[in-house]
Design a protein around this motif. Sequence first.
Motif, PDB file in Angstrom:
ATOM      1  N   GLN A  71      27.822 -44.410  17.851  1.00 62.49           N
ATOM      2  CA  GLN A  71      27.157 -45.002  19.009  1.00 62.49           C
ATOM      3  C   GLN A  71      26.601 -46.389  18.730  1.00 62.49           C
ATOM      4  O   GLN A  71      26.575 -47.241  19.610  1.00 62.49           O
ATOM      5  CB  GLN A  71      26.012 -44.093  19.484  1.00 62.49           C
ATOM      6  N   VAL A  72      26.136 -46.627  17.487  1.00 58.69           N
ATOM      7  CA  VAL A  72      25.485 -47.901  17.182  1.00 58.69           C
ATOM      8  C   VAL A  72      26.467 -49.069  17.185  1.00 58.69           C
ATOM      9  O   VAL A  72      26.091 -50.218  17.405  1.00 58.69           O
ATOM     10  CB  VAL A  72      24.746 -47.835  15.821  1.00 58.69           C
ATOM     11  N   ASP A  73      27.764 -48.795  16.942  1.00 59.54           N
ATOM     12  CA  ASP A  73      28.759 -49.874  16.922  1.00 59.54           C
ATOM     13  C   ASP A  73      30.125 -49.284  17.267  1.00 59.54           C
ATOM     14  O   ASP A  73      30.968 -49.067  16.406  1.00 59.54           O
ATOM     15  CB  ASP A  73      28.789 -50.539  15.545  1.00 59.54           C
ATOM     16  N   LYS A  74      30.343 -49.046  18.559  1.00 58.22           N
ATOM     17  CA  LYS A  74      31.584 -48.406  18.983  1.00 58.22           C
ATOM     18  C   LYS A  74      32.792 -49.266  18.662  1.00 58.22           C
ATOM     19  O   LYS A  74      33.805 -48.787  18.144  1.00 58.22           O
ATOM     20  CB  LYS A  74      31.527 -48.118  20.487  1.00 58.22           C
ATOM     21  N   ALA A  75      32.697 -50.557  18.981  1.00 56.46           N
ATOM     22  CA  ALA A  75      33.832 -51.446  18.749  1.00 56.46           C
ATOM     23  C   ALA A  75      34.159 -51.541  17.265  1.00 56.46           C
ATOM     24  O   ALA A  75      35.335 -51.505  16.867  1.00 56.46           O
ATOM     25  CB  ALA A  75      33.545 -52.835  19.323  1.00 56.46           C
TER      26      ALA A  75
END
Length: 447
Positions: free
Chosen positions: A407-411
């Motif tokens: 969730q903190v860095d999906k990309a």
Amino acid sequence: MKRLIQKGLMFGNLIHVASPAMVERYNRALEHLTGKRTALMDFYIDISGFSPEIGLELEDELYLNHAGVNRQFILLTTEQKKAPLLNAKFSTSRTILRHFIEENEPELFALTARDAVAGELVNSVYTITSPRKLFDIRKITIDADTTQGTVTHAHTLGAKVDRFLKEEEAWFDDVLIGEMIQLAEKTGDVTRNPVRLKHMEFEQGNFWTTHFGPLYVFQDVTHPAILTAGDPRILEGVPVPYVFHMSQRNEIAKFFDLNGLVEPIVAAQGVDAAAILRQKMDFILIDAVAGEATDLDLRSRAEMRRLARTYADRLPEEFHALAALVNWAENGGPWPRITSKHPAYFYTLRAADHPDADLINMALAELSPKDVRQLFICHKDLFYQTYAAWPDAKKAYVADYLEREYQVDKAGARAAIFGREPAMEGDTPPPKDLVTQVGPWGAIRRR
């Protein structure tokens, strides 16, 4: 599912509709499309304007998607492009909606400042009574306008303005001038601020659908086929030569290989193959011990190794095969022969550089369901279905992991798993040539 909702892993990124003005705009559009209204004063909507709360209120989860075809949509804001699509019947629908919003964003921003935009994904099929009907859906167009017909009025006004400027006698046509004034009151000055949405058409070649399956339909490949999780017998007579059940692993592996749809993770560029495989091992380990171990709050590599040693007798074939592959990649160990019959086979693959890579990764997620990260990213419907049957310890571990690591860095997470960054100049490429010669898992030696 409460844990997933609280962590933003389910119904995440939905748009909150709470102001009376927005609710009224939504109701106008809803009535325009369906003849119904909602009594709710606040609710959440997805990219298509579908609201789970309104679905419950109307006792109709398909109130914007009758019979699962020709999906209707309500746009209140261009921010909906970031929202998911709930209750999707076709894998292509969200991509089409997002592309439509992005291509017309300035126009839609101006239109939704005053009204809702209502529309429909239109094809030539109005109901799917047999599997053959799926193959009649080849081209999808978008029909959209505000509830007040602003786009239509603007088109009409534009035609009248052209006539006024071209015809010499138009200067004395009081009726024409009066009609232009009336339309301009609704649209504004279309000569300075054109109100026009691009005409967009989309081809639906390869796709996933919930109809008669679920099914993966591959018709725009060299060797067409259908992959199904349902009864293959109901697909007799479809215009593709092969139908494979998801349990037919050898046939599916050959289909992927013949069409060049997949590649081994260890031969892929732009990713840390060993790290990806090791994470898959962690998920397989958690799946194996979740019924025995109650405390799975494990975050370090040492803790995962300790857990694997404790329950070594319970670890499945997939775990040991991936461990051997990691040993080959990192330590020069012997090359493990993993054929399509092996339960670990599809865990070792990812989509090749192909226009339908997302669809391939979705199918691979279904074929390797213990990799819960790929299942969540690529096939959320199946993730939610399987999540409901997991032991609570596994639910807690997976939900915490996805919140913490994804969730903190999906990309960034997706790039790390699926990215295709070109190799740096001077880097030694993976042994892709050898892989091509002997097949994905032939008996080759480490270079």
